[in-house]
Design an enzyme around this catalytic site. Structure first.
Site, PDB file in Angstrom:
ATOM      1  N   GLY A   8       0.828  -1.205   0.000  1.00  0.00           N
ATOM      2  CA  GLY A   8       0.000   0.000   0.000  1.00  0.00           C
ATOM      3  C   GLY A   8       0.858   1.250   0.000  1.00  0.00           C
ATOM      4  O   GLY A   8       0.622   2.180   0.757  1.00  0.00           O
ATOM      5  N   TYR A  27     -13.216  -4.004  11.818  1.00  0.00           N
ATOM      6  CA  TYR A  27     -11.896  -3.462  11.464  1.00  0.00           C
ATOM      7  C   TYR A  27     -10.938  -3.537  12.653  1.00  0.00           C
ATOM      8  O   TYR A  27      -9.813  -4.027  12.542  1.00  0.00           O
ATOM      9  CB  TYR A  27     -12.068  -2.012  11.000  1.00  0.00           C
ATOM     10  CG  TYR A  27     -10.793  -1.223  10.841  1.00  0.00           C
ATOM     11  CD1 TYR A  27     -10.013  -1.357   9.698  1.00  0.00           C
ATOM     12  CD2 TYR A  27     -10.370  -0.338  11.840  1.00  0.00           C
ATOM     13  CE1 TYR A  27      -8.836  -0.630   9.558  1.00  0.00           C
ATOM     14  CE2 TYR A  27      -9.206   0.394  11.696  1.00  0.00           C
ATOM     15  CZ  TYR A  27      -8.443   0.247  10.561  1.00  0.00           C
ATOM     16  OH  TYR A  27      -7.286   0.957  10.423  1.00  0.00           O
ATOM     17  N   ARG A  71      -0.256   5.477  -1.795  1.00  0.00           N
ATOM     18  CA  ARG A  71      -0.948   6.638  -1.215  1.00  0.00           C
ATOM     19  C   ARG A  71      -0.766   6.630   0.286  1.00  0.00           C
ATOM     20  O   ARG A  71      -0.294   5.650   0.869  1.00  0.00           O
ATOM     21  CB  ARG A  71      -2.456   6.555  -1.508  1.00  0.00           C
ATOM     22  CG  ARG A  71      -2.814   6.808  -2.925  1.00  0.00           C
ATOM     23  CD  ARG A  71      -4.316   6.774  -3.137  1.00  0.00           C
ATOM     24  NE  ARG A  71      -4.861   5.425  -3.057  1.00  0.00           N
ATOM     25  CZ  ARG A  71      -5.955   5.099  -2.366  1.00  0.00           C
ATOM     26  NH1 ARG A  71      -6.600   6.015  -1.690  1.00  0.00           N
ATOM     27  NH2 ARG A  71      -6.397   3.856  -2.362  1.00  0.00           N
ATOM     28  N   SER A  86      -3.999   0.061  14.802  1.00  0.00           N
ATOM     29  CA  SER A  86      -4.769   1.306  14.897  1.00  0.00           C
ATOM     30  C   SER A  86      -5.016   1.626  16.363  1.00  0.00           C
ATOM     31  O   SER A  86      -5.108   0.712  17.199  1.00  0.00           O
ATOM     32  CB  SER A  86      -6.112   1.117  14.177  1.00  0.00           C
ATOM     33  OG  SER A  86      -7.000   2.159  14.540  1.00  0.00           O
ATOM     34  N   ILE A 107      -5.549   9.751  11.130  1.00  0.00           N
ATOM     35  CA  ILE A 107      -4.607  10.492  10.281  1.00  0.00           C
ATOM     36  C   ILE A 107      -5.328  10.961   9.020  1.00  0.00           C
ATOM     37  O   ILE A 107      -6.143  10.224   8.458  1.00  0.00           O
ATOM     38  CB  ILE A 107      -3.421   9.586   9.846  1.00  0.00           C
ATOM     39  CG1 ILE A 107      -2.859   8.763  11.011  1.00  0.00           C
ATOM     40  CG2 ILE A 107      -2.325  10.423   9.186  1.00  0.00           C
ATOM     41  CD1 ILE A 107      -2.151   9.527  12.080  1.00  0.00           C
ATOM     42  N   ASN A 133       1.291  -2.622   5.467  1.00  0.00           N
ATOM     43  CA  ASN A 133       0.536  -1.377   5.669  1.00  0.00           C
ATOM     44  C   ASN A 133      -0.792  -1.315   4.906  1.00  0.00           C
ATOM     45  O   ASN A 133      -1.728  -0.669   5.371  1.00  0.00           O
ATOM     46  CB  ASN A 133       1.437  -0.201   5.253  1.00  0.00           C
ATOM     47  CG  ASN A 133       0.654   1.055   4.988  1.00  0.00           C
ATOM     48  OD1 ASN A 133       0.281   1.780   5.916  1.00  0.00           O
ATOM     49  ND2 ASN A 133       0.355   1.328   3.715  1.00  0.00           N
ATOM     50  N   VAL A 146      -3.773  -7.563  -1.409  1.00  0.00           N
ATOM     51  CA  VAL A 146      -3.501  -8.277  -0.152  1.00  0.00           C
ATOM     52  C   VAL A 146      -4.717  -9.087   0.313  1.00  0.00           C
ATOM     53  O   VAL A 146      -4.592  -9.911   1.212  1.00  0.00           O
ATOM     54  CB  VAL A 146      -3.040  -7.355   1.005  1.00  0.00           C
ATOM     55  CG1 VAL A 146      -1.672  -6.798   0.773  1.00  0.00           C
ATOM     56  CG2 VAL A 146      -4.036  -6.262   1.308  1.00  0.00           C
TER      57      VAL A 146
END
Ligand SMILES: NC(=O)c1ccc[n+]([C@@H]2O[C@H](COP(=O)([O-])OP(=O)(O)OC[C@H]3O[C@@H](n4cnc5c(N)ncnc54)[C@H](OP(=O)(O)O)[C@@H]3O)[C@@H](O)[C@H]2O)c1
Length: 252
Positions: free
Chosen positions: A10, A157, A13, A144, A190, A94, A62
């Site tokens: 990843g 998640y 971006r 996270s 973020i 990531n 992924v």
């Protein structure tokens, strides 16, 4: 010092891109992956090469573990072709997506997408890449802040990220005999495209999170990219099996 090589999933971006650029500034060569944004990935490669460091971009889903054997083969060929090496040094797991859905409503299809991308993917991708990861190399997974505090809509998640934190412990335990460390960085909120760019584009949400963050603002990609470059620095080679939260003090 021999040239270091990092694989950043990843990397087209957001946090992966920023980490790739920060690692390149330290002279680390980069193999970055993208899912759909080929042009963005090529632009990152150019930006890295302008820093005088070699980089290349490979396509990877992924969420598709059946493709990992072929991906590992491609990595092996590229290592040989571009760097005349048969190993790389750092793996940054990531790549990811955000799905916000209440626990009472989240569908099995959404759960499966999240589990494939955020848990099964990094679990088996790492397994496939281990023969190419140098003894003494590093794995850095990405979790996270949502594993420490709960925000509505992130049950699946955050549960996958929690699973990655447990996996990180086991990777550290089982790969220690090869001198490989495994750690996991847990960013707070973020400003990226993540989850439709909500943290960046939704002013009310941005302000609300800033108000709950000790340092008084939401995170920026630079906050995480530079932390990742530090976490993969030689000076932190003794750090192992750790969850490192980088959130500016969110919800403390
Ligand atoms: N932003 C935040 O607030 C935040 C907070 C904590 C943790 N994180 C975690 O940080 C990581 C990066 O997030 P981000 O904010 O940088 O997100 P982002 O800006 O949306 O970037 C996502 C990256 O992952 C890639 N990707 C998406 N789905 C993929 C798939 N199925 N297979 C392979 N690659 C895929 C994208 O590739 P394409 O460009 O080709 O689509 C892109 O490079 C994720 O693991 C996320 O869970 C983010």
């Amino acid at each position: 010092m021999t040239q270091r090589i990092a694989i950043v999933t990843g990397g087209s971006r957001g946090l992966g891109k920023n980490a790739a650029l920060k690692l390149a500034e330290k002279g680390v060569a980069i193999i970055l992956t993208y899912h759909s944004k080929h042009q963005d990935a090529d632009a990152v490669v150019r930006e890295i090469e302008e820093k005088g460091v070699k980089a290349l971009a490979l396509q990877l889903n992924v969420g598709d573990s059946a493709s990992f054997a072929a991906f590992a083969k491609e990595v092996k060929q590229q290592l040989q072709h571009v760097w005349q090496r048969d190993s790389f040094d750092y793996l940054l797991n990531n790549a990811g997506i955000g799905i916000n859905a209440p626990y009472t409503e989240i569908s099995e299809a959404q759960f499966d997408e999240l589990v494939n991308i955020h848990f099964k993917g990094p679990f088996f991708l790492t397994q496939h890449l281990l023969p190419l990861l140098k003894d003494g190399g590093r794995i850095l997974n990405v979790s996270s802040g949502l594993t420490r505090f709960a925000l509505p809509g992130y049950s699946a998640y955050a549960a996958m990220k929690g699973a990655m934190e447990v996996l990180t412990h086991y990777q550290a335990k089982e790969l220690g005999e090869r001198g490989i460390t495994a750690n996991i960085i847990a960013p707070g909120a973020i400003e990226t495209d993540f989850g439709g760019g909500a943290v960046r584009d939704n002013e009310a949400l941005n302000r609300a999170i800033a108000g709950q963050t000790a340092l008084g603002r939401v995170g920026l990609p630079d906050d995480i990219g530079q932390a990742i470059a530090i976490l993969l620095d030689d000076g932190l080679g003794w750090m192992n099996a750790q969850r490192i939260e980088v959130s500016g003090g969110m919800y403390i």
